[in-house]
Design a protein around this motif. Structure first.
Motif, mmCIF file in Angstrom:
data_model
loop_
_atom_site.group_PDB
_atom_site.id
_atom_site.type_symbol
_atom_site.label_atom_id
_atom_site.label_comp_id
_atom_site.label_asym_id
_atom_site.label_seq_id
_atom_site.Cartn_x
_atom_site.Cartn_y
_atom_site.Cartn_z
ATOM 1 N N SER A 396 0.833 -1.206 0.000
ATOM 2 C CA SER A 396 0.000 0.000 0.000
ATOM 3 C C SER A 396 0.864 1.251 0.000
ATOM 4 O O SER A 396 2.099 1.188 -0.011
ATOM 5 N N ASN A 435 -0.139 10.374 1.070
ATOM 6 C CA ASN A 435 -0.689 9.617 -0.060
ATOM 7 C C ASN A 435 0.201 9.620 -1.302
ATOM 8 O O ASN A 435 -0.252 9.257 -2.388
ATOM 9 N N TYR A 590 -10.211 3.370 -0.095
ATOM 10 C CA TYR A 590 -9.844 2.237 0.754
ATOM 11 C C TYR A 590 -8.339 1.994 0.774
ATOM 12 O O TYR A 590 -7.844 1.218 1.600
ATOM 13 N N LYS A 591 -7.601 2.632 -0.127
ATOM 14 C CA LYS A 591 -6.147 2.466 -0.146
ATOM 15 C C LYS A 591 -5.463 3.384 0.870
ATOM 16 O O LYS A 591 -4.281 3.242 1.138
ATOM 17 N N SER A 592 -6.205 4.364 1.396
ATOM 18 C CA SER A 592 -5.651 5.308 2.357
ATOM 19 C C SER A 592 -6.221 5.010 3.732
ATOM 20 O O SER A 592 -7.343 4.527 3.866
ATOM 21 N N GLN A 593 -5.466 5.308 4.766
ATOM 22 C CA GLN A 593 -5.910 4.995 6.120
ATOM 23 C C GLN A 593 -7.103 5.862 6.525
ATOM 24 O O GLN A 593 -8.050 5.380 7.149
ATOM 25 N N SER A 595 -9.923 8.713 4.982
ATOM 26 C CA SER A 595 -10.442 9.264 3.723
ATOM 27 C C SER A 595 -11.772 9.962 3.959
ATOM 28 O O SER A 595 -12.540 9.600 4.859
ATOM 29 N N PRO A 631 -15.324 -0.374 4.990
ATOM 30 C CA PRO A 631 -14.009 -0.410 4.325
ATOM 31 C C PRO A 631 -13.157 -1.540 4.874
ATOM 32 O O PRO A 631 -13.491 -2.127 5.920
ATOM 33 N N LYS A 635 -8.782 0.744 7.589
ATOM 34 C CA LYS A 635 -9.118 1.905 6.764
ATOM 35 C C LYS A 635 -10.400 2.540 7.299
ATOM 36 O O LYS A 635 -11.386 1.836 7.534
ATOM 37 N N ASN A 636 -10.393 3.850 7.510
ATOM 38 C CA ASN A 636 -11.554 4.574 8.024
ATOM 39 C C ASN A 636 -12.004 5.620 7.011
ATOM 40 O O ASN A 636 -11.168 6.353 6.451
ATOM 41 N N VAL A 637 -13.320 5.694 6.784
ATOM 42 C CA VAL A 637 -13.866 6.572 5.743
ATOM 43 C C VAL A 637 -15.019 7.389 6.314
ATOM 44 O O VAL A 637 -15.865 6.863 7.052
#
Length: 745
Positions: A396, A435, A590-593, A595, A631, A635-637
Motif C-alpha cells: 500500500s 498519499n 480504501y487504499k488510504s488509512q 479518507s 471499508p 481503513k476509516n472513511v
C-alpha cells in the motif's frame, strides 16, 4: 575480486614445476617450495604464502625440505588447472588478499577420482566440516579443481560458484577464501553414483545470500512490515531442513501475489527478493510478453518458463535449487476464466496451464511464483486459493516513516556529494507528502533537482561554463516540486477550493454548530476502532452553503484522501460509466488509512427529474451499497452527502443509509449582518437595512447579489468597493434585490 600482487624487483618469479614429494601431499591442495623461495613470497614469515599462477588460480604454498630452490611442487590436478607439465617454467606471483575476502557460499561439483560403478551416500554436513577443516583459509577460484580424501576414498571437486560475503559477484575473478562460516553446497551429476543427503540441513538458513537484510541498501523504503510478512509466509519453511518440514507435514509456499496501487514498489520488491536468494537467477516476465497470436504458442511459453525447474527437480529431487519466476502485470494473462470474449479462449487456457504447473498432478516443489498487479479484482479466483498464489500481500501507500525512508534513499547520493542544501528537512517533506507513492516521491526528488540545475543554466548563453560546486538542491526546490508532482490518490485540493470560492464565512451560530458537529465526526473517524465508516448528510435549500461546508470540512480534516463526486464531472456518461467512476473513488479511498468522500448534489448524481419522478435506479442501488459497505480493516472513511431534495432521497430510502443528517438553513437577518460586516461593502448606516432585506436568503444568493450591486454607475466601482475605498449605494442594492427577489422567493 583479483586481490593485489607484491612488487619487488620484478612482478613475478620464474620457477620450475615438479611433482609433489609424496602421494599424501597431493591430496592437501597445497603447493610446496624451499625455505629460500618461501622467504621471497612470505613477508610475514608465517610458514605459508598465497601465490597466483598466471593470474588463473591462487594456491597456498608452504615449505618441504625435498623441494630444491627455484622449484615449486604441484600435483597433477593443479598442473592441469594452470596448464603446465613437469619441468616447465612458470611465473609465480605473491597474492595479497583484499579485505572482506571470506566466502559466504562455495558451490562445488563432486565426483570420484576413479569411477567406482556403484552408488555411495555422502552426508553433506559431515563432508562440509571436513572440507572446511582441511582447506581452511585456502583461496578457491571458479573453475578450479581440487583433490581430497574422505573416508578412504579419493574425490575431486570443481568450483562452480564462489560468493563473497555481502557481494553479489566479483569484479574480475570469482574467488574467495574459505572461512569457518563458509557454506558449501555439493552438486553431483546423476551418473556419478554419488547421492548427497542432508544438503538442506547443511543449508540451514543459507537460502539467502546475506546474513541480514538491509532494505534501505536494497533501495526498498517503507515496506519492512510487508517484507516481514512475506518472509514468514513464503520463506520460513524453506530455511529449515527438509526432514523438519516433512515431520510437520507441510508443503512450501509456491506462489505469492503482490498487489496495490501503481508506483508503490511491487516490482522493486519482487526483483530484490529474487536477487537475495541463493537459487537460480530469477526469470522476470511481463504478462503481455507471454501472449502469442499462434494457437498453442502462448501455452507453450508458459510451459517453457517451468522447464528448467522441472529438469532440476527430476535430476536432483529435494536438492534442487529454488527457481523464482516473477510475473509482472499478471492480470494481463490471468483474468477470470469466461470474462474475456475474444472467441479464442487463450486467456482461459493460460490460467489452466499455470494452475497445472503450480498445483497440478505433477506440481513442482522447487518453484516460487511471484505475481504483481494493481488489479487484483481481475484475477481468476482459482489462482488465489491456498496452494497457488496463496500469500497475498498488499503493497500500500507508505506512511510518514516509510516516506522518510524513501526520500532518504533517493537523496542519499546528493547528500554524500554535498549537493543537498542544509535547509532541506526530509522529515517535513515526509509529513507534507501524504498519499504519495514511492514512484511519486522519486518524481518529487527529480523535479526538485531539475529546479536546482535550471538555476545554473543561462538560456541567453547555453555555452556558458557550468560549475558543479554551485549546484544546491534547496527546500524551496522541493516545495516547488510538490506543486508539480501531485499524488494520484491525494486530496482534491483544487476542486475543494473551487467549491468555496468565497471561503467559509461566519454565518452565525446555526452554521457554526453544524460545522462543529461535522468536525466531531472527523475526530470519530480518526480515533474510533468501532466506526470505520461514518456517513453524514447535509440537506437544505439550494445555495445554502452545503457544498462549501462539506469542502471546508474536507480541507480542515487534514485527511490524506479527500475526493468530491459531482455530476459536473460525469456529463455525457452512461449509467454504467457513472457507477464505475463512483465505485473507483470508493476503492481508491480504501487504499488510504483516513479518507473523506463528498457526494455533492446526490439528486443530480441520480439524474433526478421531479416530473414522473424519474431517476437512475442503477446509480441509486450503487450508492446504497457503497454507503453501507464497511471499508477494509485498518481503513476509516467519512462520507458527506449534500442534497436540496431531502424528501426525494427519503422516498428512496437513501437518507436511512446516512448515520446523521444536518439541516443547513438559509440566513436570518443577524446571520446576513455578520456576513456583510465581514465583507465590509456597506456603510454602517446602511448595513442594518441591507441585512433586514436579506432575511431568509441563501448565502450563495447573498454573494451573487452583492456582486451585482458592486457593479455599475449607481453602485460604484467594484474594485474600489472590495478594497474598502467606496461602499455600495443602498438604493442600487435594493434595485438589484427587486430584480431577483421574485425568482428566489
Amino acid at each position: 575480486m583479483a586481490g593485489r600482487y607484491a612488487h619487488g624487483s620484478s612482478d613475478s618469479i620464474e620457477m620450475q614445476v615438479i611433482t609433489t614429494p609424496s602421494t599424501d601431499l597431493a591430496l592437501t591442495n597445497l603447493a610446496y617450495c624451499s625455505h629460500w623461495d618461501l622467504r621471497r613470497f612470505d613477508l610475514n614469515r608465517s610458514g605459508y604464502a598465497l601465490v597466483s599462477f598466471r593470474d588463473s588460480i591462487v594456491l597456498t604454498v608452504t615449505v618441504h625440505e625435498r623441494v630444491n630452490d627455484g622449484c615449486i611442487a604441484l600435483n597433477v590436478i593443479q598442473r592441469k588447472n594452470v596448464k603446465v607439465s613437469v619441468d616447465d617454467p612458470i611465473h609465480v606471483t605473491r597474492f595479497v588478499p583484499p579485505e572482506d575476502f571470506n566466502l559466504a557460499l562455495l558451490t562445488v561439483d563432486l565426483d570420484f577420482v576413479k569411477a567406482k560403478g556403484k552408488s555411495e551416500e555422502i552426508d553433506a554436513v559431515q563432508l562440509s566440516q571436513q572440507l572446511r577443516k582441511r582447506c581452511l583459509y585456502q583461496v578457491m577460484t571458479v573453475g578450479q579443481r581440487v583433490l581430497f580424501e574422505y573416508h578412504g576414498t579419493n574425490y575431486i571437486f570443481t568450483v562452480n560458484q564462489a560468493v563473497i560475503e555481502g557481494q553479489e559477484e566479483s569484479e574480475t575473478f570469482e574467488r574467495g577464501m574459505i572461512s569457518p562460516e563458509t557454506y558449501i553446497v555439493f552438486e553431483c551429476s546423476p551418473n556419478t553414483g554419488i547421492k548427497i543427503v542432508n544438503q538442506r540441513e547443511a543449508a540451514n538458513s543459507k537460502i539467502f545470500k546475506q546474513k541480514d537484510f538491509n532494505l534501505l541498501s536494497l533501495g526498498i523504503g517503507g515496506l519492512s512490515a510487508e517484507f516481514t510478512d512475506i518472509f514468514r509466509r513464503a520463506f520460513a519453511s524453506r530455511v529449515f531442513p527438509a526432514h523438519v518440514t516433512n515431520k510437520l507435514g507441510i508443503k512450501h509456499v509456491k506462489g505469492m501475489l503482490l498487489y496495490g496501487p501503481p508506483g508503490t514498489g511491487k516490482t522493486l520488491m519482487a526483483r530484490q527478493i529474487g536477487k537475495m536468494l541463493n537459487g537460480r537467477e530469477p526469470k522476470i516476465v511481463n504478462g503481455p510478453e507471454v501472449l502469442s497470436k499462434f494457437v498453442g504458442e502462448t501455452e507453450k511459453n508458459v510451459r517453457d518458463l517451468f522447464a528448467d525447474a522441472e529438469n532440476d527437480q527430476r535430476t536432483r529431487g529435494d536438492q534442487s535449487d529454488l527457481h523464482v519466476i516473477i510475473f509482472d502485470e499478471i492480470d494481463a494473462i490471468c483474468k477470470s476464466r469466461g470474462s474475456t470474449r475474444d472467441g479464442t479462449g487463450v486467456h482461459d487456457s493460460i490460467v489452466n496451464q499455470l494452475l497445472t504447473k503450480i498445483d497440478g498432478v505433477e506440481s513442482l516443489n522447487n518453484v516460487l511464483l511471484i505475481g504483481m498487479t494493481n488489479r487484483k479484482d481481475l484475477l481468476d479466483e482459482a489462482l488465489l486459493r491456498p496452494g497457488r498464489l496463496e500469500v497475498q500481500v498488499e503493497i500500500s501507500l507508505p506512511d510518514e516513516n516509510g516516506r522518510l525512508q524513501i526520500l532518504q534513499i533517493h537523496t542519499n547520493k546528493m547528500k554524500e556529494n554535498s549537493f543537498l542544501a542544509p535547509d532541506v528537512s526530509l522529515q517535513e517533506l515526509a509529513a507534507r507528502t501524504k498519499n504519495y507513492s514511492g514512484a511519486e516521491l522519486e518524481g518529487v526528488v527529480k523535479s526538485a533537482v531539475s529546479f536546482a540545475l535550471n538555476r545554473q543554466i543561462s538560456l541567453d548563453d547555453l555555452t556558458k561554463p557550468l560549475h558543479e560546486e554551485n549546484i544546491k538542491v534547496t527546500m524551496d526546490d522541493f516545495l516547488n516540486a510538490l506543486h508539480e508532482i501531485t499524488p494520484a490518490f491525494g486530496a482534491s485540493t483544487d476542486n475543494l477550493e473551487r467549491c468555496r470560492l468565497n471561503g467559509m464565512a461566519d454565518c452565525g451560530g446555526r452554521h457554526k454548530h453544524i460545522y462543529k458537529r461535522a468536525m466531531l465526526l472527523v475526530e470519530q473517524v480518526k480515533v474510533s476502532k468501532g466506526s470505520p465508516l461514518v456517513t453524514c448528510l447535509l440537506e437544505g435549500p439550494g445555495g445554502s452553503g452545503k457544498t462549501a461546508m462539506a469542502a471546508t470540512i474536507g480541507l480542515d480534516s487534514d485527511f490524506a484522501y479527500v475526493k468530491i463526486i459531482s455530476a459536473e464531472t460525469m456529463i455525457g456518461l452512461s449509467e454504467a460509466s457513472k457507477c464505475a467512476q463512483i465505485v473507483k473513488v470508493f476503492e481508491d479511498a480504501y487504499k488510504s488509512q483516513l479518507s473523506i468522500i463528498i457526494l455533492d448534489d446526490i439528486e443530480r448524481l441520480l439524474e433526478y427529474v421531479p416530473i414522473g419522478p424519474r431517476f437512475s435506479n442503477l446509480i441509486s442501488q450503487t450508492l446504497m451499497v457503497l454507503l453501507k459497505r464497511l471499508p477494509p480493516k485498518g481503513k476509516n472513511v467519512l462520507v458527506i452527502g449534500t442534497t436540496s431534495e431531502v424528501g426525494f432521497l427519503e422516498s428512496l430510502g437513501i437518507c436511512d443509509a446516512f448515520s446523521v443528517t444536518y439541516h443547513v438553513p438559509t440566513l436570518h437577518t443577524e446571520d446576513a449582518k455578520k456576513v456583510l460586516a465581514a465583507l465590509n461593502v456597506f456603510s454602517e448606516d446602511d448595513i442594518d437595512a441591507a441585512a433586514e432585506a436579506l432575511n431568509n436568503m441563501p448565502i450563495k444568493k447573498l454573494y451573487m447579489l452583492v456582486e451585482m450591486a458592486a457593479q455599475g454607475e449607481k453602485g460604484g466601482n467594484s474594485e474600489a468597493i472590495y478594497s474598502g475605498r467606496e461602499k455600495i449605494n443602498i438604493n442600487h442594492f435594493f434595485d438589484c434585490l427587486g430584480d431577483i427577489v421574485s425568482v428566489y422567493r
